[in-house]
Design a protein around this motif. Sequence first.
Motif, short mmCIF file in Angstrom:
data_model
loop_
_atom_site.label_atom_id
_atom_site.label_comp_id
_atom_site.label_asym_id
_atom_site.label_seq_id
_atom_site.Cartn_x
_atom_site.Cartn_y
_atom_site.Cartn_z
N LYS A 75 35.30 31.48 37.52
CA LYS A 75 36.04 32.53 38.21
C LYS A 75 35.57 32.72 39.64
O LYS A 75 36.36 33.02 40.53
CB LYS A 75 35.94 33.85 37.43
CG LYS A 75 36.69 33.87 36.12
CD LYS A 75 36.58 35.22 35.44
CE LYS A 75 37.46 35.28 34.20
NZ LYS A 75 37.03 34.31 33.18
N SER A 76 34.27 32.61 39.87
CA SER A 76 33.73 32.78 41.23
C SER A 76 32.75 31.66 41.53
O SER A 76 32.02 31.20 40.65
CB SER A 76 33.04 34.13 41.39
OG SER A 76 31.80 34.15 40.71
N CYS A 77 32.72 31.26 42.79
CA CYS A 77 31.72 30.28 43.22
C CYS A 77 30.34 30.91 43.19
O CYS A 77 29.34 30.23 42.91
CB CYS A 77 32.06 29.78 44.62
SG CYS A 77 30.98 28.45 45.20
N THR A 78 30.26 32.20 43.45
CA THR A 78 28.97 32.89 43.49
C THR A 78 28.21 32.75 42.19
O THR A 78 27.03 32.36 42.17
CB THR A 78 29.19 34.38 43.82
OG1 THR A 78 29.91 34.50 45.05
CG2 THR A 78 27.86 35.11 43.96
N VAL A 79 28.86 33.08 41.08
CA VAL A 79 28.18 33.01 39.78
C VAL A 79 27.97 31.56 39.36
O VAL A 79 26.93 31.21 38.78
CB VAL A 79 28.97 33.79 38.71
CG1 VAL A 79 28.38 33.58 37.32
CG2 VAL A 79 28.97 35.28 39.06
N PHE A 80 28.92 30.68 39.66
CA PHE A 80 28.74 29.25 39.38
C PHE A 80 27.49 28.73 40.09
O PHE A 80 26.63 28.06 39.49
CB PHE A 80 29.98 28.49 39.83
CG PHE A 80 29.85 26.99 39.78
CD1 PHE A 80 29.42 26.35 38.64
CD2 PHE A 80 30.19 26.22 40.89
CE1 PHE A 80 29.30 24.96 38.59
CE2 PHE A 80 30.09 24.84 40.86
CZ PHE A 80 29.64 24.21 39.70
N LEU A 81 27.36 29.05 41.37
CA LEU A 81 26.20 28.60 42.15
C LEU A 81 24.90 29.17 41.57
O LEU A 81 23.91 28.44 41.42
CB LEU A 81 26.40 29.04 43.60
CG LEU A 81 25.50 28.45 44.70
CD1 LEU A 81 26.16 28.67 46.06
CD2 LEU A 81 24.11 29.03 44.71
N ALA A 82 24.92 30.47 41.25
CA ALA A 82 23.72 31.10 40.69
C ALA A 82 23.31 30.45 39.37
O ALA A 82 22.12 30.25 39.10
CB ALA A 82 23.96 32.59 40.50
N ASP A 83 24.30 30.12 38.54
CA ASP A 83 24.00 29.47 37.26
C ASP A 83 23.37 28.09 37.46
O ASP A 83 22.40 27.74 36.79
CB ASP A 83 25.27 29.36 36.42
CG ASP A 83 25.71 30.69 35.83
OD1 ASP A 83 24.91 31.65 35.86
OD2 ASP A 83 26.86 30.78 35.34
N ILE A 84 23.94 27.31 38.37
CA ILE A 84 23.38 25.98 38.64
C ILE A 84 21.97 26.10 39.20
O ILE A 84 21.04 25.37 38.79
CB ILE A 84 24.28 25.21 39.63
CG1 ILE A 84 25.62 24.86 38.99
CG2 ILE A 84 23.57 23.94 40.13
CD1 ILE A 84 25.55 23.85 37.88
N ALA A 85 21.77 27.03 40.13
CA ALA A 85 20.45 27.21 40.73
C ALA A 85 19.42 27.63 39.70
O ALA A 85 18.25 27.22 39.76
CB ALA A 85 20.53 28.23 41.87
N ARG A 86 19.82 28.44 38.73
CA ARG A 86 18.90 28.88 37.68
C ARG A 86 18.60 27.74 36.70
O ARG A 86 17.44 27.47 36.39
CB ARG A 86 19.50 30.06 36.92
CG ARG A 86 18.56 30.62 35.83
CD ARG A 86 19.21 31.72 35.01
NE ARG A 86 20.33 31.23 34.22
CZ ARG A 86 21.60 31.52 34.46
NH1 ARG A 86 21.92 32.33 35.45
NH2 ARG A 86 22.56 31.03 33.70
N GLU A 87 19.67 27.08 36.24
CA GLU A 87 19.50 26.08 35.19
C GLU A 87 18.81 24.81 35.69
O GLU A 87 18.02 24.20 34.96
CB GLU A 87 20.88 25.72 34.62
CG GLU A 87 21.55 26.88 33.89
CD GLU A 87 23.05 26.64 33.68
OE1 GLU A 87 23.53 25.52 34.01
OE2 GLU A 87 23.73 27.57 33.19
N ARG A 88 19.09 24.40 36.92
CA ARG A 88 18.58 23.11 37.40
C ARG A 88 17.38 23.22 38.35
O ARG A 88 16.65 22.25 38.53
CB ARG A 88 19.71 22.34 38.08
CG ARG A 88 20.89 22.10 37.17
CD ARG A 88 21.72 20.94 37.64
NE ARG A 88 22.89 20.73 36.79
CZ ARG A 88 23.64 19.65 36.81
NH1 ARG A 88 23.34 18.66 37.64
NH2 ARG A 88 24.70 19.53 36.02
N PHE A 89 17.22 24.39 38.97
CA PHE A 89 16.17 24.50 39.99
C PHE A 89 15.22 25.66 39.75
O PHE A 89 14.35 25.93 40.58
CB PHE A 89 16.81 24.62 41.38
CG PHE A 89 17.68 23.45 41.76
CD1 PHE A 89 17.13 22.32 42.32
CD2 PHE A 89 19.05 23.48 41.53
CE1 PHE A 89 17.92 21.23 42.68
CE2 PHE A 89 19.87 22.40 41.88
CZ PHE A 89 19.30 21.27 42.45
#
Length: 325
Positions: free
Chosen positions: A107-121
Amino acid sequence: MRMLVLFHDNCFDGAASAAVFSRFYRERIRPDATLTYQGLSHQAGGAPVSDSAFQGDENAIVDFRYSQSPKLTWWFDHHASAFQNEGDEAHFLADRSGRKFHDARRKSCTVFLADIARERFGFDPGPMVELLEWAEIIDGAQFPSPQMAVGLREPALQLMTVLEANHDPQLIPEVIHLLQSHTLSEVASRPMIQEPFRPLFERHQQNREVVRRKASLDRGVVFFDVADEGLDAMNKFIAYDLYPDARYVVWVGCSRKKAKVSIGSNPWRPELRKHDLSAIAERWGGGGHPVVAAMSFKPEELPRAREAARAIAEELRAEPATVSV
């Protein structure tokens, strides 16, 4: 080291994505980096991002279409129309950097980005949870009612209104900086937001009356043309407040900078949508999401924009398509 963050301009999700990326990048990648910001706007005909835009030692794009430039270091997007130029998607799929990400289901790039940053980094987005929640509400049209969406009482919606109408190149970069460590109410209460918001709210109320006067509902599609009013942007939920049973809204506007066609489906009646609006917009050089999309034209191409708007409205009224996106 200079990191240039290129973000979707005049967009709450674009600014919020840039803020989340900045905090993530400083905390998990390069604490010593100097971050600068530049907005990106969709050009007539779907032109690609110019290679000259990539002026940093590293360059990131958030909430905007893909670029094949070798200067692009990081990329996060959630638009269905992210790959608009020949070879874009193949180039993305061949990338092995581990720093370019796309998911059109989000739905949002903001939450998508936050999820990737949490899960992968290993990034902790917890301190920014309020910003994440409002990015989902605004970009995903998750408002409980159209009245809330057009009332503009909440700090996030006042900030959204100013960002969408902004022409000051310094304002949104400053907002991005503030959003990394301040609440939405703290940012929205500042004079830099409240001073432009007051006249914008008056104009918003006037726009509502313009739509009421010019819009018509035919076979579930609300259509209006406000190009002669000099408008190319307005609150996208006004028509649903006026026509709560509408399936779609199509409107055309024009300013000195561009002519624009906007199309959307009723977020409070999702079962009525039968079309992928991003696919329709791509035929006219635009893009977006399955539920909302837009096309930009040069101001002198207003007749073509009006042609597109009329054709799209008629296609949606006919209702031949069925989609599951």
